[in-house]
Design a protein around this motif. Sequence first.
Motif, PDB file in Angstrom:
ATOM      1  N   ALA A 148       0.848  -1.194   0.000  1.00  0.00           N
ATOM      2  CA  ALA A 148       0.000   0.000   0.000  1.00  0.00           C
ATOM      3  C   ALA A 148       0.888   1.250   0.000  1.00  0.00           C
ATOM      4  O   ALA A 148       1.983   1.218   0.564  1.00  0.00           O
ATOM      5  CB  ALA A 148      -0.907  -0.008   1.217  1.00  0.00           C
ATOM      6  N   PRO A 149       0.477   2.302  -0.634  1.00  0.00           N
ATOM      7  CA  PRO A 149      -0.789   2.464  -1.341  1.00  0.00           C
ATOM      8  C   PRO A 149      -0.751   1.767  -2.703  1.00  0.00           C
ATOM      9  O   PRO A 149       0.251   1.836  -3.430  1.00  0.00           O
ATOM     10  CB  PRO A 149      -0.946   3.979  -1.495  1.00  0.00           C
ATOM     11  N   TYR A 150      -1.825   1.084  -3.031  1.00  0.00           N
ATOM     12  CA  TYR A 150      -1.918   0.369  -4.289  1.00  0.00           C
ATOM     13  C   TYR A 150      -2.337   1.331  -5.393  1.00  0.00           C
ATOM     14  O   TYR A 150      -3.009   2.315  -5.143  1.00  0.00           O
ATOM     15  CB  TYR A 150      -2.908  -0.797  -4.165  1.00  0.00           C
ATOM     16  N   VAL A 151      -1.882   1.020  -6.620  1.00  0.00           N
ATOM     17  CA  VAL A 151      -2.232   1.853  -7.772  1.00  0.00           C
ATOM     18  C   VAL A 151      -2.968   1.000  -8.797  1.00  0.00           C
ATOM     19  O   VAL A 151      -2.836  -0.230  -8.813  1.00  0.00           O
ATOM     20  CB  VAL A 151      -0.994   2.525  -8.413  1.00  0.00           C
ATOM     21  N   ALA A 152      -3.734   1.661  -9.651  1.00  0.00           N
ATOM     22  CA  ALA A 152      -4.477   0.944 -10.689  1.00  0.00           C
ATOM     23  C   ALA A 152      -3.534   0.055 -11.475  1.00  0.00           C
ATOM     24  O   ALA A 152      -2.452   0.476 -11.879  1.00  0.00           O
ATOM     25  CB  ALA A 152      -5.177   1.933 -11.613  1.00  0.00           C
ATOM     26  N   GLY A 153      -3.944  -1.188 -11.661  1.00  0.00           N
ATOM     27  CA  GLY A 153      -3.145  -2.155 -12.405  1.00  0.00           C
ATOM     28  C   GLY A 153      -2.370  -3.113 -11.522  1.00  0.00           C
ATOM     29  O   GLY A 153      -1.857  -4.126 -12.005  1.00  0.00           O
ATOM     30  N   ASP A 154      -2.270  -2.827 -10.219  1.00  0.00           N
ATOM     31  CA  ASP A 154      -1.611  -3.774  -9.319  1.00  0.00           C
ATOM     32  C   ASP A 154      -2.417  -5.069  -9.296  1.00  0.00           C
ATOM     33  O   ASP A 154      -3.644  -5.056  -9.394  1.00  0.00           O
ATOM     34  CB  ASP A 154      -1.512  -3.214  -7.901  1.00  0.00           C
ATOM     35  N   VAL A 155      -1.724  -6.177  -9.186  1.00  0.00           N
ATOM     36  CA  VAL A 155      -2.348  -7.498  -9.153  1.00  0.00           C
ATOM     37  C   VAL A 155      -2.117  -8.090  -7.778  1.00  0.00           C
ATOM     38  O   VAL A 155      -1.006  -7.986  -7.240  1.00  0.00           O
ATOM     39  CB  VAL A 155      -1.738  -8.415 -10.234  1.00  0.00           C
ATOM     40  N   GLY A 156      -3.135  -8.690  -7.207  1.00  0.00           N
ATOM     41  CA  GLY A 156      -2.964  -9.223  -5.871  1.00  0.00           C
ATOM     42  C   GLY A 156      -3.688 -10.518  -5.621  1.00  0.00           C
ATOM     43  O   GLY A 156      -4.568 -10.916  -6.375  1.00  0.00           O
ATOM     44  N   VAL A 157      -3.272 -11.159  -4.550  1.00  0.00           N
ATOM     45  CA  VAL A 157      -4.026 -12.264  -3.974  1.00  0.00           C
ATOM     46  C   VAL A 157      -4.706 -11.659  -2.761  1.00  0.00           C
ATOM     47  O   VAL A 157      -4.053 -11.078  -1.892  1.00  0.00           O
ATOM     48  CB  VAL A 157      -3.114 -13.435  -3.566  1.00  0.00           C
ATOM     49  N   VAL A 158      -6.024 -11.743  -2.726  1.00  0.00           N
ATOM     50  CA  VAL A 158      -6.818 -11.139  -1.655  1.00  0.00           C
ATOM     51  C   VAL A 158      -7.665 -12.209  -0.987  1.00  0.00           C
ATOM     52  O   VAL A 158      -7.886 -13.278  -1.554  1.00  0.00           O
ATOM     53  CB  VAL A 158      -7.717 -10.007  -2.218  1.00  0.00           C
ATOM     54  N   THR A 159      -8.112 -11.912   0.218  1.00  0.00           N
ATOM     55  CA  THR A 159      -9.028 -12.830   0.891  1.00  0.00           C
ATOM     56  C   THR A 159     -10.430 -12.239   0.862  1.00  0.00           C
ATOM     57  O   THR A 159     -10.632 -11.070   1.182  1.00  0.00           O
ATOM     58  CB  THR A 159      -8.613 -13.113   2.353  1.00  0.00           C
ATOM     59  N   LEU A 160     -11.354 -13.064   0.423  1.00  0.00           N
ATOM     60  CA  LEU A 160     -12.769 -12.697   0.344  1.00  0.00           C
ATOM     61  C   LEU A 160     -13.571 -13.803   1.006  1.00  0.00           C
ATOM     62  O   LEU A 160     -13.525 -14.947   0.557  1.00  0.00           O
ATOM     63  CB  LEU A 160     -13.212 -12.560  -1.114  1.00  0.00           C
ATOM     64  N   TRP A 161     -14.258 -13.457   2.071  1.00  0.00           N
ATOM     65  CA  TRP A 161     -15.099 -14.431   2.759  1.00  0.00           C
ATOM     66  C   TRP A 161     -14.324 -15.701   3.140  1.00  0.00           C
ATOM     67  O   TRP A 161     -14.831 -16.817   3.042  1.00  0.00           O
ATOM     68  CB  TRP A 161     -16.329 -14.776   1.920  1.00  0.00           C
ATOM     69  N   GLY A 162     -13.074 -15.516   3.537  1.00  0.00           N
ATOM     70  CA  GLY A 162     -12.244 -16.632   3.972  1.00  0.00           C
ATOM     71  C   GLY A 162     -11.584 -17.413   2.852  1.00  0.00           C
ATOM     72  O   GLY A 162     -10.922 -18.407   3.111  1.00  0.00           O
ATOM     73  N   LEU A 163     -11.741 -16.989   1.615  1.00  0.00           N
ATOM     74  CA  LEU A 163     -11.134 -17.662   0.468  1.00  0.00           C
ATOM     75  C   LEU A 163     -10.163 -16.729  -0.230  1.00  0.00           C
ATOM     76  O   LEU A 163     -10.345 -15.515  -0.235  1.00  0.00           O
ATOM     77  CB  LEU A 163     -12.222 -18.083  -0.534  1.00  0.00           C
ATOM     78  N   GLU A 164      -9.121 -17.285  -0.840  1.00  0.00           N
ATOM     79  CA  GLU A 164      -8.186 -16.482  -1.627  1.00  0.00           C
ATOM     80  C   GLU A 164      -8.704 -16.313  -3.046  1.00  0.00           C
ATOM     81  O   GLU A 164      -9.295 -17.227  -3.618  1.00  0.00           O
ATOM     82  CB  GLU A 164      -6.804 -17.137  -1.671  1.00  0.00           C
ATOM     83  N   ALA A 165      -8.457 -15.137  -3.607  1.00  0.00           N
ATOM     84  CA  ALA A 165      -8.842 -14.858  -4.992  1.00  0.00           C
ATOM     85  C   ALA A 165      -7.759 -13.988  -5.616  1.00  0.00           C
ATOM     86  O   ALA A 165      -7.109 -13.197  -4.934  1.00  0.00           O
ATOM     87  CB  ALA A 165     -10.184 -14.142  -5.042  1.00  0.00           C
ATOM     88  N   GLY A 166      -7.583 -14.134  -6.909  1.00  0.00           N
ATOM     89  CA  GLY A 166      -6.730 -13.226  -7.653  1.00  0.00           C
ATOM     90  C   GLY A 166      -7.543 -12.003  -8.015  1.00  0.00           C
ATOM     91  O   GLY A 166      -8.736 -12.116  -8.333  1.00  0.00           O
ATOM     92  N   ALA A 167      -6.937 -10.824  -7.934  1.00  0.00           N
ATOM     93  CA  ALA A 167      -7.683  -9.597  -8.193  1.00  0.00           C
ATOM     94  C   ALA A 167      -6.768  -8.533  -8.791  1.00  0.00           C
ATOM     95  O   ALA A 167      -5.552  -8.592  -8.646  1.00  0.00           O
ATOM     96  CB  ALA A 167      -8.314  -9.084  -6.910  1.00  0.00           C
TER      97      ALA A 167
END
Length: 73
Positions: free
Chosen positions: A20-39
């Motif tokens: 952080a701070p993230y900028v437009a176009g950054d790619v991440g692995v995030v947690t959503l509702w206890g699951l990992e997702a690419g975003a």
Amino acid sequence: GLQALFVDGFTDAGIPVTGAPYVAGDVGVVTLWGLEAGAIFTGKRWAFVPDRGIGFVSLGTECIVRAWRPAHG
């Protein structure tokens, strides 16, 4: 897991880890509702692909497992 897959791929491609701070176009692995997702960060929200359609979500930094900043331009 997903994070290991992303780490291997981005490391092999020479794409650096970012924070952080993230900028437009950054790619991440995030947690959503206890699951990992690419975003991808849009500049305001993280975009991801759920079971149907496309989703956008605002996340706190505690939900960002790891992120990378591909070269922009």
